[in-house]
Design a protein around this motif. Structure first.
Motif, PDB file in Angstrom:
ATOM      1  N   ALA A   1       0.824  -1.235   0.054  1.00  0.00           N
ATOM      2  CA  ALA A   1       0.040   0.086  -0.191  1.00  0.00           C
ATOM      3  C   ALA A   1       0.755   1.264   0.025  1.00  0.00           C
ATOM      4  N   GLU A   2       1.830   1.182   0.843  1.00  0.00           N
ATOM      5  CA  GLU A   2       2.763   2.602   0.836  1.00  0.00           C
ATOM      6  C   GLU A   2       3.416   2.698  -0.221  1.00  0.00           C
ATOM      7  N   ARG A   3       3.873   1.524  -0.897  1.00  0.00           N
ATOM      8  CA  ARG A   3       4.425   1.679  -2.358  1.00  0.00           C
ATOM      9  C   ARG A   3       3.627   2.283  -3.535  1.00  0.00           C
ATOM     10  N   VAL A   4       2.459   1.774  -3.516  1.00  0.00           N
ATOM     11  CA  VAL A   4       1.300   2.032  -4.367  1.00  0.00           C
ATOM     12  C   VAL A   4       1.058   3.767  -4.188  1.00  0.00           C
ATOM     13  N   ALA A   5       1.099   4.063  -2.997  1.00  0.00           N
ATOM     14  CA  ALA A   5       0.820   5.495  -2.590  1.00  0.00           C
ATOM     15  C   ALA A   5       1.687   6.524  -3.507  1.00  0.00           C
ATOM     16  N   HIS A   6       2.961   5.900  -3.248  1.00  0.00           N
ATOM     17  CA  HIS A   6       4.015   6.713  -4.090  1.00  0.00           C
ATOM     18  C   HIS A   6       4.069   6.645  -5.363  1.00  0.00           C
ATOM     19  N   ILE A   7       3.612   5.642  -6.135  1.00  0.00           N
ATOM     20  CA  ILE A   7       3.129   5.365  -7.347  1.00  0.00           C
ATOM     21  C   ILE A   7       2.178   6.276  -7.842  1.00  0.00           C
ATOM     22  N   ILE A   8       1.107   6.620  -7.150  1.00  0.00           N
ATOM     23  CA  ILE A   8      -0.100   7.112  -7.448  1.00  0.00           C
ATOM     24  C   ILE A   8       0.640   8.765  -7.477  1.00  0.00           C
ATOM     25  N   SER A   9       1.255   8.948  -6.645  1.00  0.00           N
ATOM     26  CA  SER A   9       2.104  10.505  -6.888  1.00  0.00           C
ATOM     27  C   SER A   9       2.749  10.595  -8.095  1.00  0.00           C
ATOM     28  N   LEU A  10       3.565   9.714  -8.523  1.00  0.00           N
ATOM     29  CA  LEU A  10       4.370   9.886  -9.599  1.00  0.00           C
ATOM     30  C   LEU A  10       3.568   9.691 -10.654  1.00  0.00           C
ATOM     31  N   LEU A  11       2.389   9.033 -11.105  1.00  0.00           N
ATOM     32  CA  LEU A  11       1.449   9.049 -12.075  1.00  0.00           C
ATOM     33  C   LEU A  11       0.790  10.392 -12.074  1.00  0.00           C
ATOM     34  N   ALA A  12       0.319  10.709 -10.976  1.00  0.00           N
ATOM     35  CA  ALA A  12      -0.350  12.118 -10.776  1.00  0.00           C
ATOM     36  C   ALA A  12       0.424  13.237 -11.370  1.00  0.00           C
ATOM     37  N   ASP A  13       1.485  13.406 -10.953  1.00  0.00           N
ATOM     38  CA  ASP A  13       2.636  14.230 -11.147  1.00  0.00           C
ATOM     39  C   ASP A  13       2.962  14.481 -12.562  1.00  0.00           C
ATOM     40  N   ALA A  14       3.033  13.006 -13.439  1.00  0.00           N
ATOM     41  CA  ALA A  14       3.273  13.028 -14.606  1.00  0.00           C
ATOM     42  C   ALA A  14       2.100  13.159 -15.725  1.00  0.00           C
ATOM     43  N   GLY A  15       0.918  13.758 -14.948  1.00  0.00           N
ATOM     44  CA  GLY A  15      -0.181  13.838 -15.578  1.00  0.00           C
ATOM     45  C   GLY A  15      -1.391  12.948 -16.046  1.00  0.00           C
ATOM     46  N   VAL A  16      -1.393  11.770 -15.417  1.00  0.00           N
ATOM     47  CA  VAL A  16      -2.302  10.753 -15.283  1.00  0.00           C
ATOM     48  C   VAL A  16      -3.488  11.241 -15.112  1.00  0.00           C
ATOM     49  N   SER A  17      -4.708  10.826 -16.018  1.00  0.00           N
ATOM     50  CA  SER A  17      -5.885  11.413 -15.836  1.00  0.00           C
ATOM     51  C   SER A  17      -6.590  10.361 -14.629  1.00  0.00           C
ATOM     52  N   VAL A  18      -6.558  11.016 -13.351  1.00  0.00           N
ATOM     53  CA  VAL A  18      -7.082  10.243 -12.323  1.00  0.00           C
ATOM     54  C   VAL A  18      -8.400   9.732 -12.271  1.00  0.00           C
ATOM     55  N   ASN A  19      -9.483  10.475 -12.629  1.00  0.00           N
ATOM     56  CA  ASN A  19     -10.956  10.136 -12.971  1.00  0.00           C
ATOM     57  C   ASN A  19     -11.018   9.401 -14.154  1.00  0.00           C
ATOM     58  N   ALA A  20     -10.298   9.155 -14.981  1.00  0.00           N
ATOM     59  CA  ALA A  20     -10.705   8.226 -16.149  1.00  0.00           C
ATOM     60  C   ALA A  20     -11.138   6.890 -15.932  1.00  0.00           C
ATOM     61  N   ARG A  21     -12.323   6.783 -16.801  1.00  0.00           N
ATOM     62  CA  ARG A  21     -13.219   5.405 -16.448  1.00  0.00           C
ATOM     63  C   ARG A  21     -12.820   4.363 -17.452  1.00  0.00           C
ATOM     64  N   ASP A  22     -12.780   3.092 -17.051  1.00  0.00           N
ATOM     65  CA  ASP A  22     -12.669   1.915 -17.790  1.00  0.00           C
ATOM     66  C   ASP A  22     -13.944   1.568 -18.588  1.00  0.00           C
ATOM     67  N   CYS A  23     -13.920   0.374 -19.162  1.00  0.00           N
ATOM     68  CA  CYS A  23     -15.224  -0.001 -20.055  1.00  0.00           C
ATOM     69  C   CYS A  23     -16.387  -0.288 -19.375  1.00  0.00           C
ATOM     70  N   TYR A  24     -16.101  -0.349 -17.937  1.00  0.00           N
ATOM     71  CA  TYR A  24     -17.199  -0.482 -16.828  1.00  0.00           C
ATOM     72  C   TYR A  24     -17.534   0.551 -16.067  1.00  0.00           C
ATOM     73  N   ARG A  25     -16.950   1.736 -16.552  1.00  0.00           N
ATOM     74  CA  ARG A  25     -17.365   2.928 -16.088  1.00  0.00           C
ATOM     75  C   ARG A  25     -16.818   3.304 -14.730  1.00  0.00           C
ATOM     76  N   LYS A  26     -15.633   2.713 -14.366  1.00  0.00           N
ATOM     77  CA  LYS A  26     -15.176   2.799 -13.087  1.00  0.00           C
ATOM     78  C   LYS A  26     -14.110   3.392 -12.942  1.00  0.00           C
TER      79      LYS A  26
END
Length: 653
Positions: A574-599
């Motif tokens: 969990a701690e490692r994933v939290a850091h990965i989330i920050s990395l992805l967000a800083d790089a411009g990932v769309s945090v609210n993007a939805r998959d084919c199930y609208r999730k």
């Protein structure tokens, strides 16, 4: 390997545009229900319980989607193939009465701990010798030529374990008795190698091509019989017209027998009146037999006896001068003994005997013969077991180098060597003090892996992504080595160059996952048998992003790397994933993007979890994203209105 196709999820070329979130949820619930049904049917097949299958298929929802349930593999094996594997005659009979069953459906089956991919029901039942099922499948129209991913036909499968009645039936139904698999190995060859003399006699009586050669190794059925050490089958083949004529560069049956340590067969073939081997060929066979005694039988004394006999024969006969080996560091620059005194000197040193065995094999068989790199890898594994990792990596790096030179791009053996190298290098850097040689091996292996990746790209090899997967491990190991040896600036520059070129290849696997998806998934931590570099990995992710990886790339479920990181998260990372989330967000990932199930990604974790908190911190309200959600939910057709870049953005929601 390519995965078995399924209609369980939509392909990227026809992704669904759900009009409401409820529609997406309903689709997900349907998928889950059908998968659960497939699981129940899978269990019922193994239990040979037709009644349970009938009851499950009678459910209204399952009846509506019967074709999908019956023809989609569960645990990589669809019901009809599974029933054929376990000799469930009544189940096969029942399934064949269902109009929606695909008799040519394929899956993965296990034989002696080996995975067979692309196996249809007929191939599976033939391989098992289930004659009654074979008959029923053929009567129902099964294709007797339907081969597995490796090109193995049902007839060849029956020959493997000597199921003569099945072989006869398939032959009567028009199966080609000469059809080889993708390695050029024919039914006759495998019957000879497995020593099924009744099958061999039958095939010979049917007029099989007794002198057909494999394209890969140039071997014939006579070679396989010689390797098996079966003189009875050798005589059957010779009586049927087998010859020792071969193409330039191919080895003889005599050398085939010697390479596997069949000493009795070596002498039998040498003395056989129809073989007419020269004394020089016999000398080479004795030298190769000595190598086999070392590597296959661990009998150095017998090996030295063979080498001494070869020396004695050379002294008695007029042969060309003994050719020295090319200096090879991996073999400690060992040279071929030219006299009994030199051989005695070599025999006094156990390591020298082992290196001489490898050098002799390479000189006689060449680097393109599978046995040459195999025994180099084998010797390296022994060094690893002894804790001598430096020697291990020296051997394996050399094996990898000659495999890349001699084998087709993406060859299984190249992948296995790369995977083994990654596992050992990770072990060295994790549990031992780092030596300059360790860093050198990290660099050398990664360079070789990248060379193999480019070869795969040029030939469109379907195995390219699994090589790229190993590259991610090697990248992480290289980064770790740089942390330990931070002064190696040039190595760091070269790593960035390789990673940039890797990113530019834009590789995806069968699920359309990119390297970014894999870098945040714990599923790839294990390459072969043991864990290698640990994933998800922040360092590898950061490097991929720095080298231009597309941050919002999606897989066939329309999931970004953020979706993957969160869906694969657990309490241990969990701690490692939290850091990965920050990395992805800083790089411009769309945090609210939805998959084919609208999730959204955050929808896959509990609201109070550490990962969910980390996502909420990095998901501010964005007017662009809100507008995109409205466009998608209302079903507005934007294909002719918005530019391509903006259209791609909207489609993420």
């Amino acid at each position: 390997m390519a995965s078995v196709s399924s209609d369980k999820t939509p392909k990227s070329s026809s992704r669904p545009r759900a009009k409401t979130q409820m529609a997406g949820v309903s689709q997900q619930l349907l998928d889950e229900e059908l998968e659960h049904s497939a699981k129940l049917i899978h269990a019922a097949v193994k239990a040979k319980c037709v009644k349970d299958i009938q009851e499950e298929l009678a459910r209204p929802l399952i009846r509506m989607h019967q074709s999908r349930v019956l023809n989609t593999p569960y645990n990589q094996c669809p019901p009809l193939v599974l029933a054929s594997r376990h000799n469930c005659v009544e189940v096969v009979e029942y399934l064949l009465t269902l109009g929606e069953i695909d008799i040519e459906q394929t899956g993965m089956v296990m034989f002696l701990h080996e995975e067979i991919h692309g196996a249809a029901a007929l191939w599976t039942s033939a391989a098992c010798g289930h004659l009654e099922i074979v008959k029923k499948l053929i009567d129902s129209g099964a294709d007797v030529t339907h081969s597995t991913n490796s090109g193995s036909t049902p007839l060849r499968a029956a020959c493997y374990d000597g199921h003569l009645n099945v072989v006869k039936l398939l032959k009567r139904q028009g199966s080609d008795i000469n059809m080889p698999n993708k390695y050029g190995h024919t039914p006759l060859m495998i019957a000879c190698y497995k020593q099924h003399d009744r099958v061999v006699r039958y095939l010979l009586n049917c007029g099989v091509d007794v002198n057909r050669q494999s394209e890969l190794r140039g071997n014939t059925a006579l070679h396989d019989a010689a390797e098996a050490g079966n003189t009875q089958i050798v005589n059957l083949l010779l009586e049927a017209g087998a010859t020792v004529q071969r193409r330039d560069g191919d080895i003889s049956p005599l050398l085939s027998a010697a390479a596997v340590g069949q000493s009795d067969m070596v002498h039998y073939l040498h003395n056989h009146r129809s073989m007419k081997y020269t004394n020089e060929e016999y000398v080479e066979a004795m030298e190769l037999l000595g190598s086999a005694y070392v590597d296959r039988h661990r009998d150095n004394n017998r090996a030295v006896e063979c080498w001494q006999k070869a020396l004695d024969l050379r002294e008695k006969c007029t042969f060309r001068a003994i050719i020295d080996f090319s200096p090879q560091t991996a073999y400690r620059n060992v040279q071929k003994p030219k006299s009994s005194a030199e051989l005695t000197s070599v025999a006094s040193n156990h390591d020298s005997v082992e290196m001489l065995a490898l050098a002799v094999r390479e000189q006689i068989l060449g680097i393109s013969h599978p046995d040459t790199p195999y025994y180099i890898r084998y010797r390296g594994a022994i060094f690893a077991d002894r804790g001598d990792f430096d020697r291990c990596m020296l051997m394996w790096t050399y094996a990898l180098d000659i495999q890349i030179k001699a084998f087709n791009p993406g060859h299984d053996n190249i992948y296995l060597t790369l995977g083994s190298c990654a596992e050992v290098l990770h072990h060295i850097l994790s549990r031992h003090s780092v030596m300059p040689s360790s860093v050198k091996y990290v660099v050398d292996v990664t360079e070789l892996a990248f060379t193999e990746l480019r070869r795969c790209r040029l030939t469109n090899s379907r195995f390219i992504f699994r090589i790229a997967r190993v590259m991610l491990h090697l990248t992480g190991i290289w980064l770790k080595a740089l942390d330990m040896k931070s002064s190696v600036v040039n190595n760091k520059r070269r790593l960035y160059e390789i990673t940039y070129n890797l990113v530019q290849m834009q590789l995806v696997n069968d699920d359309e996952e990119t390297l970014l998806h894999l870098a945040v998934s714990p599923d790839i931590t294990k390459i072969l048998d043991f864990p290698a570099y640990s994933f998800p990995c922040e360092a590898v992710l950061a490097l991929l992003i720095a080298c231009g990886a597309e941050i919002n790339a999606t897989d066939k479920h329309r999931r970004t790397a953020l979706h993957t990181a969160i869906r694969k998260s657990n309490k241990h990372n969990a701690e490692r994933v939290a850091h990965i989330i920050s990395l992805l967000a800083d790089a411009g990932v769309s945090v609210n993007a939805r998959d084919c199930y609208r999730k959204r990604a955050i929808d896959y974790v509990k609201a109070e979890s550490e990962v969910a908190v980390a996502v909420r911190k990095r998901s501010p309200i964005c007017l662009q994203e809100l507008a995109a959600v409205v466009i998608v939910d209302t079903g507005i057709d934007i294909s002719q209105i918005l530019p391509l870049k903006l259209t791609k953005f909207v489609n993420m929601f």
